[in-house]
Motif scaffolding. Structure first.
Motif, PDB file in Angstrom:
ATOM      1  N   ARG A 185      46.432 -20.814 -19.144  1.00 40.95           N
ATOM      2  CA  ARG A 185      46.946 -22.044 -18.538  1.00 40.95           C
ATOM      3  C   ARG A 185      46.852 -21.994 -17.030  1.00 40.95           C
ATOM      4  NH1 ARG A 185      52.393 -23.097 -22.210  1.00 40.95           N
ATOM      5  NH2 ARG A 185      51.338 -24.121 -23.968  1.00 40.95           N
ATOM      6  N   ARG A 189      44.720 -24.559 -14.698  1.00 44.05           N
ATOM      7  CA  ARG A 189      45.299 -25.300 -13.572  1.00 44.05           C
ATOM      8  C   ARG A 189      44.496 -25.081 -12.297  1.00 44.05           C
ATOM      9  NH1 ARG A 189      50.257 -23.571 -15.815  1.00 44.05           N
ATOM     10  NH2 ARG A 189      50.335 -21.864 -14.320  1.00 44.05           N
ATOM     11  N   ASP A 193      42.643 -27.934 -10.264  1.00 46.19           N
ATOM     12  CA  ASP A 193      43.041 -28.166  -8.865  1.00 46.19           C
ATOM     13  C   ASP A 193      41.815 -28.183  -7.955  1.00 46.19           C
ATOM     14  OD1 ASP A 193      45.680 -28.338  -9.558  1.00 46.19           O
ATOM     15  OD2 ASP A 193      46.227 -26.338  -8.863  1.00 46.19           O
TER      16      ASP A 193
END
Length: 204
Positions: A185, A189, A193
């Motif tokens: 995870r 992310r 991003d």
């Protein structure tokens, strides 16, 4: 009901309630409560001492447990996660290729983005050792992602995602401190991003 029976207009019945203290006389109820209150206070003090003893025992008992041994996400699995994260963010992943960094060293883009001059490099421990000072040191967990430039004119932007930032332990149940899911995870992310940042900055 028993209060009503004791205070009724008829003669008092003799029985187990007869000898209970009455609040009819001055100070009667207060005198009766004093021994009870004293007993309760003593019980509270005893409980407090016991709780303090348990707290001290918890603080001083045994040595602190060492953290669980961890391992980093392997490169093959990481590339799968990176490709999936790009798709979720609306970007089309493409196979990687080698490019020259502005520092002069070569690096392989693990996953590129279709029709864009930017991509993701998953920096393994071996990569980091081989590249040395040609790339910046790994970012901390709360620091910005490292982005470097490549290509003849420096127009290629590459985000460096360091393998050691995506670690997990092999234990199960309550002994787990960081699961594989948590590491994946975090990698997802970071990829998303970067894609968002690249669009915001209008990278080619």
């Amino acid at each position: 009901m028993w209060r009503k029976l004791l205070r009724g207009s008829g003669p008092r019945l003799r029985g187990p309630l007869q000898d209970r203290p009455s609040d009819d006389g001055p100070g009667g109820a207060q005198d009766a409560r004093r021994p009870v209150a004293g007993a309760r206070a003593a019980a509270r003090r005893a409980l407090g001492v016991a709780a303090a003893a348990l707290a001290l025992a918890g603080c001083s008992g045994g040595e602190a447990r060492a953290p669980n041994p961890t391992r980093a996400l392997d490169e093959r699995r990481a590339i799968e996660v990176i490709r999936r994260a790009m798709v979720q963010e609306g970007a089309q992943p493409v196979p990687g290729r080698e490019v020259d960094l502005v520092s002069g060293r070569k690096v392989r883009i693990d996953v590129g983005v279709q029709n864009r001059a930017y991509g993701v490099v998953y920096v393994t421990e071996e990569d980091a050792q081989a590249l040395g000072a040609a790339i910046p040191p790994p970012n901390g967990q709360d620091e910005k992602l490292r982005i470097v430039r490549g290509g003849a004119d420096g127009s290629i932007r590459l985000v460096l995602l360091y393998q050691n930032n995506y670690r997990y332990d092999d234990l199960v149940g309550e002994s787990h401190e960081r699961t594989t899911i948590s590491a994946e995870r975090q990698l997802t992310r970071d990829v998303q991003d970067f894609i968002t940042y690249a669009r915001t900055q209008k990278f080619q």
